[in-house]
Design a protein around this motif. Structure first.
Motif, PDB file in Angstrom:
ATOM      1  N   LYS A  24       5.038   4.190  16.162  1.00 48.37           N
ATOM      2  CA  LYS A  24       6.303   3.775  15.559  1.00 48.37           C
ATOM      3  C   LYS A  24       6.147   3.545  14.064  1.00 48.37           C
ATOM      4  N   PHE A  25       7.259   3.644  13.356  1.00 48.63           N
ATOM      5  CA  PHE A  25       7.304   3.266  11.947  1.00 48.63           C
ATOM      6  C   PHE A  25       8.661   2.662  11.646  1.00 48.63           C
ATOM      7  N   TRP A  26       8.748   1.972  10.519  1.00 51.86           N
ATOM      8  CA  TRP A  26      10.000   1.377  10.076  1.00 51.86           C
ATOM      9  C   TRP A  26      10.725   2.375   9.197  1.00 51.86           C
ATOM     10  N   PRO A  27      11.947   2.788   9.537  1.00 50.12           N
ATOM     11  CA  PRO A  27      12.631   3.841   8.789  1.00 50.12           C
ATOM     12  C   PRO A  27      13.165   3.362   7.440  1.00 50.12           C
ATOM     13  N   ALA A  28      12.813   4.074   6.394  1.00 44.89           N
ATOM     14  CA  ALA A  28      13.279   3.762   5.043  1.00 44.89           C
ATOM     15  C   ALA A  28      14.549   4.532   4.734  1.00 44.89           C
ATOM     16  N   ALA A  29      15.381   3.969   3.887  1.00 43.25           N
ATOM     17  CA  ALA A  29      16.615   4.611   3.467  1.00 43.25           C
ATOM     18  C   ALA A  29      16.663   4.713   1.953  1.00 43.25           C
TER      19      ALA A  29
ATOM     20  N   ALA B 253       3.728  -4.170   3.186  1.00 40.59           N
ATOM     21  CA  ALA B 253       4.052  -2.947   3.924  1.00 40.59           C
ATOM     22  C   ALA B 253       3.061  -1.858   3.549  1.00 40.59           C
ATOM     23  N   VAL B 254       2.925  -0.901   4.455  1.00 39.42           N
ATOM     24  CA  VAL B 254       2.220   0.347   4.187  1.00 39.42           C
ATOM     25  C   VAL B 254       3.305   1.421   4.080  1.00 39.42           C
ATOM     26  N   VAL B 255       3.580   1.864   2.864  1.00 37.17           N
ATOM     27  CA  VAL B 255       4.670   2.820   2.635  1.00 37.17           C
ATOM     28  C   VAL B 255       4.085   4.234   2.532  1.00 37.17           C
ATOM     29  N   CYS B 256       4.623   5.152   3.287  1.00 38.67           N
ATOM     30  CA  CYS B 256       4.176   6.545   3.274  1.00 38.67           C
ATOM     31  C   CYS B 256       5.182   7.376   2.477  1.00 38.67           C
ATOM     32  N   THR B 257       4.719   8.023   1.408  1.00 37.50           N
ATOM     33  CA  THR B 257       5.640   8.841   0.623  1.00 37.50           C
ATOM     34  C   THR B 257       6.124  10.049   1.399  1.00 37.50           C
TER      35      THR B 257
ATOM     36  N   GLN C 132      -3.355   2.472  11.979  1.00 40.87           N
ATOM     37  CA  GLN C 132      -4.462   1.517  12.078  1.00 40.87           C
ATOM     38  C   GLN C 132      -4.346   0.426  11.021  1.00 40.87           C
ATOM     39  N   LEU C 133      -4.019   0.824   9.787  1.00 40.11           N
ATOM     40  CA  LEU C 133      -3.854  -0.167   8.724  1.00 40.11           C
ATOM     41  C   LEU C 133      -2.732  -1.135   9.059  1.00 40.11           C
ATOM     42  N   GLY C 134      -1.617  -0.583   9.504  1.00 40.73           N
ATOM     43  CA  GLY C 134      -0.478  -1.436   9.838  1.00 40.73           C
ATOM     44  C   GLY C 134      -0.829  -2.474  10.886  1.00 40.73           C
ATOM     45  N   LYS C 135      -1.540  -2.044  11.923  1.00 42.60           N
ATOM     46  CA  LYS C 135      -1.898  -2.971  12.996  1.00 42.60           C
ATOM     47  C   LYS C 135      -2.936  -3.983  12.539  1.00 42.60           C
ATOM     48  N   ASN C 136      -3.955  -3.517  11.843  1.00 43.00           N
ATOM     49  CA  ASN C 136      -5.043  -4.413  11.450  1.00 43.00           C
ATOM     50  C   ASN C 136      -4.640  -5.399  10.360  1.00 43.00           C
ATOM     51  N   LEU C 137      -3.684  -5.006   9.519  1.00 45.40           N
ATOM     52  CA  LEU C 137      -3.247  -5.866   8.426  1.00 45.40           C
ATOM     53  C   LEU C 137      -1.913  -6.544   8.715  1.00 45.40           C
ATOM     54  N   HIS C 138      -1.391  -6.324   9.925  1.00 48.95           N
ATOM     55  CA  HIS C 138      -0.150  -6.970  10.375  1.00 48.95           C
ATOM     56  C   HIS C 138       1.006  -6.655   9.427  1.00 48.95           C
ATOM     57  N   ALA C 139       1.137  -5.361   9.099  1.00 48.56           N
ATOM     58  CA  ALA C 139       2.158  -4.921   8.150  1.00 48.56           C
ATOM     59  C   ALA C 139       2.956  -3.767   8.738  1.00 48.56           C
ATOM     60  N   PRO C 140       4.243  -3.692   8.431  1.00 46.04           N
ATOM     61  CA  PRO C 140       5.025  -2.542   8.894  1.00 46.04           C
ATOM     62  C   PRO C 140       4.627  -1.269   8.161  1.00 46.04           C
ATOM     63  N   VAL C 141       4.660  -0.167   8.875  1.00 45.30           N
ATOM     64  CA  VAL C 141       4.468   1.151   8.277  1.00 45.30           C
ATOM     65  C   VAL C 141       5.851   1.730   8.003  1.00 45.30           C
ATOM     66  N   VAL C 142       6.082   2.151   6.764  1.00 49.78           N
ATOM     67  CA  VAL C 142       7.411   2.569   6.313  1.00 49.78           C
ATOM     68  C   VAL C 142       7.402   4.058   6.003  1.00 49.78           C
TER      69      VAL C 142
ATOM     70  N   ILE D 211       0.859  -1.180   0.000  1.00 55.70           N
ATOM     71  CA  ILE D 211       0.000   0.000   0.000  1.00 55.70           C
ATOM     72  C   ILE D 211       0.895   1.230   0.000  1.00 55.70           C
ATOM     73  N   VAL D 212       0.706   2.109  -0.974  1.00 53.77           N
ATOM     74  CA  VAL D 212       1.464   3.355  -1.032  1.00 53.77           C
ATOM     75  C   VAL D 212       0.541   4.486  -0.596  1.00 53.77           C
ATOM     76  N   ASP D 213       0.800   5.009   0.566  1.00 49.33           N
ATOM     77  CA  ASP D 213       0.047   6.066   1.251  1.00 49.33           C
ATOM     78  C   ASP D 213      -1.257   5.528   1.829  1.00 49.33           C
ATOM     79  N   ALA D 214      -1.575   6.002   3.012  1.00 50.70           N
ATOM     80  CA  ALA D 214      -2.724   5.503   3.775  1.00 50.70           C
ATOM     81  C   ALA D 214      -3.625   6.683   4.103  1.00 50.70           C
ATOM     82  N   ALA D 215      -4.364   7.106   3.095  1.00 51.99           N
ATOM     83  CA  ALA D 215      -5.088   8.371   3.185  1.00 51.99           C
ATOM     84  C   ALA D 215      -6.560   8.182   3.551  1.00 51.99           C
ATOM     85  N   HIS D 216      -6.960   8.772   4.664  1.00 56.35           N
ATOM     86  CA  HIS D 216      -8.346   9.067   5.016  1.00 56.35           C
ATOM     87  C   HIS D 216      -9.236   7.885   5.367  1.00 56.35           C
ATOM     88  N   ASP D 217      -9.344   6.882   4.490  1.00 56.36           N
ATOM     89  CA  ASP D 217     -10.444   5.925   4.566  1.00 56.36           C
ATOM     90  C   ASP D 217      -9.918   4.497   4.682  1.00 56.36           C
ATOM     91  N   GLU D 218      -9.792   4.012   5.914  1.00 56.11           N
ATOM     92  CA  GLU D 218      -9.261   2.668   6.132  1.00 56.11           C
ATOM     93  C   GLU D 218     -10.131   1.601   5.474  1.00 56.11           C
TER      94      GLU D 218
END
Length: 210
Positions: free
Chosen positions: A104-109, A61-65, A77-87, A40-47
């Motif tokens: 918390k989030f997972w730091p991207a490089a 992963a839920v990746v935030c640009t 919420q998405l990360g927890k409910n879908l058992h995915a890291p938020v990046v 998932i790229v960006d987690a906007a507004h509507d879970e």
């Protein structure tokens, strides 16, 4: 069979808030994957809308640009409910904390790669719209997910806190316009473009910023 790699768009609506202002916005949420797994790229507004589009697929992963509130509204919420890291790139920690303090989030490089559906998304650190803005390059599909760094017609906004015009121009010139011209640019809002369509206007953007 997992099916072919595909890119799906979900448009969600909500508000963007920063520096005391509030604006109604429509956001593009991108799903990159196949029948079995997806990023998932960006987690906007509507879970609910995002979760319905994911279906039964495994979320890698839920990746935030970047961490403007309209791009991370439902990320924890998405990360927890879908058992995915938020990046997220760690340079956007301060912005993240405005919306999700203590989460918390997972730091991207820069140049790190995230495997999905037999291919990989490459993180490109493109500061300017925000300190930690990321674009995601998917060479196999000739695709770029630009967040709010590059739109059809020019760079993302740099008139608010945490943004800088010369920095975004450098990011676009060095890390985006160097990609193949036929790379499709999937933006954070509105319609997409291509690298080749935007490249001729670099000098004009620079002039406009002075």
């Amino acid at each position: 069979m997992s099916g072919a790699l595909r890119i799906e768009r979900v448009v969600t609506s909500g508000v963007f808030q920063l520096d005391g202002g509030t604006w109604d916005v429509d956001n593009n949420v991108w799903l990159v994957g196949d029948d079995d797994e997806v990023v998932i790229v960006d987690a906007a507004h509507d879970e609910k809308a995002i979760t319905q589009a994911v279906g039964e697929r495994h979320v890698v992963a839920v990746v935030c640009t970047h961490a403007h509130n309209d791009h991370v509204t439902v990320a924890p919420q998405l990360g927890k409910n879908l058992h995915a890291p938020v990046v997220l790139h760690p340079a956007d920690r301060e912005l993240w904390d405005l919306t999700h303090p203590g989460e918390k989030f997972w730091p991207a490089a820069h140049a790190e790669r995230l495997a999905v559906a037999g291919t990989a998304l490459e993180f490109l650190h493109t500061p300017g719209h925000s300190p930690g803005s990321l674009c995601l390059h998917l060479p196999e599909a000739k695709a770029l997910f630009s967040g709010d760094t590059l739109f059809a017609g020019g760079p993302g906004a740099t008139g608010r806190s945490f943004s800088d015009f010369p920095t975004i121009i450098t990011s676009i010139r060095d890390r985006l316009l160097s990609l193949p011209e036929d790379t499709l640019v999937h933006t954070g809002h509105g319609d997409g473009t291509t690298v080749g369509a935007e490249a001729p206007y670099l000098a004009e953007w620079i002039a406009r910023g002075h």
